[in-house]
Enzyme design. Structure first.
Site, PDB file in Angstrom:
ATOM      1  N   GLU A   1       0.247  -0.691   5.869  1.00 19.32           N
ATOM      2  CA  GLU A   1       1.307  -0.086   6.695  1.00 19.32           C
ATOM      3  C   GLU A   1       1.127   1.420   6.779  1.00 19.32           C
ATOM      4  O   GLU A   1       1.329   2.025   7.832  1.00 19.32           O
ATOM      5  CB  GLU A   1       2.683  -0.420   6.116  1.00 19.32           C
ATOM      6  CG  GLU A   1       3.835  -0.201   7.100  1.00 19.32           C
ATOM      7  CD  GLU A   1       4.333   1.228   7.176  1.00 19.32           C
ATOM      8  OE1 GLU A   1       4.947   1.601   8.187  1.00 19.32           O
ATOM      9  OE2 GLU A   1       4.091   2.012   6.223  1.00 19.32           O
TER      10      GLU A   1
ATOM     11  N   ASP B   1       0.851  -1.198   0.000  1.00 21.01           N
ATOM     12  CA  ASP B   1       0.000   0.000   0.000  1.00 21.01           C
ATOM     13  C   ASP B   1       0.884   1.245   0.000  1.00 21.01           C
ATOM     14  O   ASP B   1       2.082   1.159   0.281  1.00 21.01           O
ATOM     15  CB  ASP B   1      -0.934   0.002   1.217  1.00 21.01           C
ATOM     16  CG  ASP B   1      -0.186   0.125   2.540  1.00 21.01           C
ATOM     17  OD1 ASP B   1       0.844  -0.563   2.705  1.00 21.01           O
ATOM     18  OD2 ASP B   1      -0.609   0.914   3.403  1.00 21.01           O
TER      19      ASP B   1
HETATM   20 ZN   LIG Z   1       6.917   2.318   4.126  1.00 19.17          ZN
END
Ligand SMILES: [Zn+2]
Length: 459
Positions: free
Chosen positions: A165, A99
């Protein structure tokens, strides 16, 4: 390992690199922003694309998995691929995330954030560095070591590509616990940080921890006229300002008793670079004492990140009865967050100005990370980096936190964690004009292939 092996691997990585760059470009074209306001179909698409890349690389067991977040909703899709260890050999977990951060205002970019564009030796695009280059680093190392056939792969590998994340890894802990057996490893390579500068590799050996919370300060039951009572009563904002002013000494160092300071880093951050990177205005002095990198990586830092006060537009001649401030305290490596929270609470109670009622409400707590100064895995990584760059790596810290590292340490306490990455000081991760330096990325791929070879030779 002989220098012939290194030279052969270096040649192999160079030969593989154009295809790897094309794979990176294809991933950058997927706008996999995990922030909730964005279309999560793109995150699913990047999970599917990375799953296919790992399948094509010959990893026999590839799955898209997720775990619930604390609020009960489903976590973003993560991709896990495995190739079991040869008999008696160790297993290495290779982490990256698929992501990305939101692009921000496209007008602040010189190129389309989701159309990868090479300018000189740099490839621009959202995720080109953070962290789709980390995915490509793992893929490149595996290809360089002979996958899909895999005859040369001397270790077991598990590739773990997270999908949230950049949104704070909300389901990470549940994911680790649900898939503990699948993810268990002897060495964990977290490719989500960076190198010191072009031509100088680095291992990230420390990350600061964090505690935050709110101070509520109350002085009156209700607001009163500032002319009628001002002079005999101080307003809550003035009292809060006096309390906040006690958090730092005259030099700007944090003045809360009992907090830990770590040892000075081995490299320093040039003051002129810090001024430019942070946009510090001419004439504004730096805070704190000691080296600049020490202030950023090895000492605590306290910031007021929010305050509830009457806005200027809504102001009237009244004394505010109460005021709330949100405090963020970054913790030096080696600092226990619970002890830091207690020290902060004690400081607030002790420095209540003019007998005002103050309450400390504990918020989030994140553990700091401090790698062992020396371990077999660190030695293998340092040797691999030295061969790949022709220059020994330096140890660097990060002033921020990677909160999931603390989860990895807790769930896999026996594993050696190596924090590596592809970024350099000009990568601008999270900002406009994010980019990766392609020559450095090639060295990262080679270093990771060398590292896996060395781990396979025994730790
Ligand atoms: Zn990162």
């Amino acid at each position: 390992m002989t220098s012939d092996t290194t030279a052969a691997l270096r040649a192999r990585v160079a030969e593989l690199f154009p295809a790897l760059q094309a794979d990176l470009e294809a991933l950058v074209r997927i706008p996999s922003v995990s922030a909730a306001a964005f279309d999560q179909a793109h995150v699913a698409a990047s999970a599917a694309a990375t799953e296919q890349l790992l399948r094509d690389a010959g990893l026999p067991d590839v799955q898209i998995l997720s775990a619930p977040r604390p609020d009960g909703t489903a976590g973003a899709p993560a991709v896990v691929a495995r190739r079991p260890a040869p008999e008696g050999a160790p297993t290495v977990l290779l982490y990256a995330h698929h992501d990305v951060q939101p692009p921000g205002d496209p007008a602040t970019w010189d190129t389309d954030p989701f159309e990868p564009t090479q300018v000189g030796e740099r490839l621009f695009g959202r995720g080109a560095a953070d962290d789709k280059a980390g995915i490509v680093a793992h893929l490149g190392a595996l290809r360089a070591l002979g996958l899909p056939e895999g005859a040369d792969l001397p270790v077991g590998v598990t590739v773990f590509l997270e999908g949230e994340e950049e949104s704070g890894s909300p389901s990470f802990r549940a994911f680790l616990e649900a898939h503990r057996d699948l993810l268990a490893a002897d060495v964990i390579v977290v490719a989500d940080s960076g190198n010191w500068k072009i031509g100088v590799p680095a291992l990230t050996t420390s990350l600061r921890g964090l505690v935050d919370g709110e101070i509520e300060l109350r002085v009156l039951e209700h607001a009163v006229h500032s002319g009628q009572f001002g002079g005999a009563v101080l307003d809550a904002v003035t009292l809060m300002s006096r309390l906040v002013a006690t958090f730092h000494d005259e030099a700007g160092d944090v003045a809360i008793g009992g907090l830990v300071t770590a040892s000075e880093p081995e490299v320093d951050y040039d003051e002129a670079a810090l001024r430019a990177d942070s946009s510090l205005l001419d004439g504004a002095a730096l805070a704190g004492t000691g080296t600049v990198s020490g202030r950023l990586w090895a000492k605590p830092a306290l910031s007021v990140i929010g305050m509830d006060v009457t806005s200027v537009a809504a102001a009237s001649n009244t004394l505010a009865p109460s005021c709330t401030a949100k405090i963020s305290l970054r913790l030096a490596p080696g600092q226990d967050p619970v002890a830091a929270d207690e020290a902060l609470a004690a400081h607030v109670a002790k420095h209540a100005p003019f007998g005002a009622q103050v309450t400390w409400r504990t918020g989030e707590q994140g553990k700091a990370f401090l790698a062992p100064g020396d371990s077999a895995a660190m030695r293998a990584a340092r040797a691999a980096f030295t061969e790949a760059w022709g220059t020994a790596p330096v140890d660097v810290g990060m002033g921020g936190s990677i909160p999931f590292i603390a989860d990895l340490l807790e769930v896999f306490p026996e594993a050696a964690i190596l924090v590596t990455g592809v970024e350099d000081p000009d990568s601008r991760a999270h900002g406009a004009n994010e980019s990766v330096h392609l020559g450095e990325l090639q060295k990262v791929v080679l270093a990771e292939a060398l590292l896996l070879t060395k781990v396979g030779e025994g730790l």
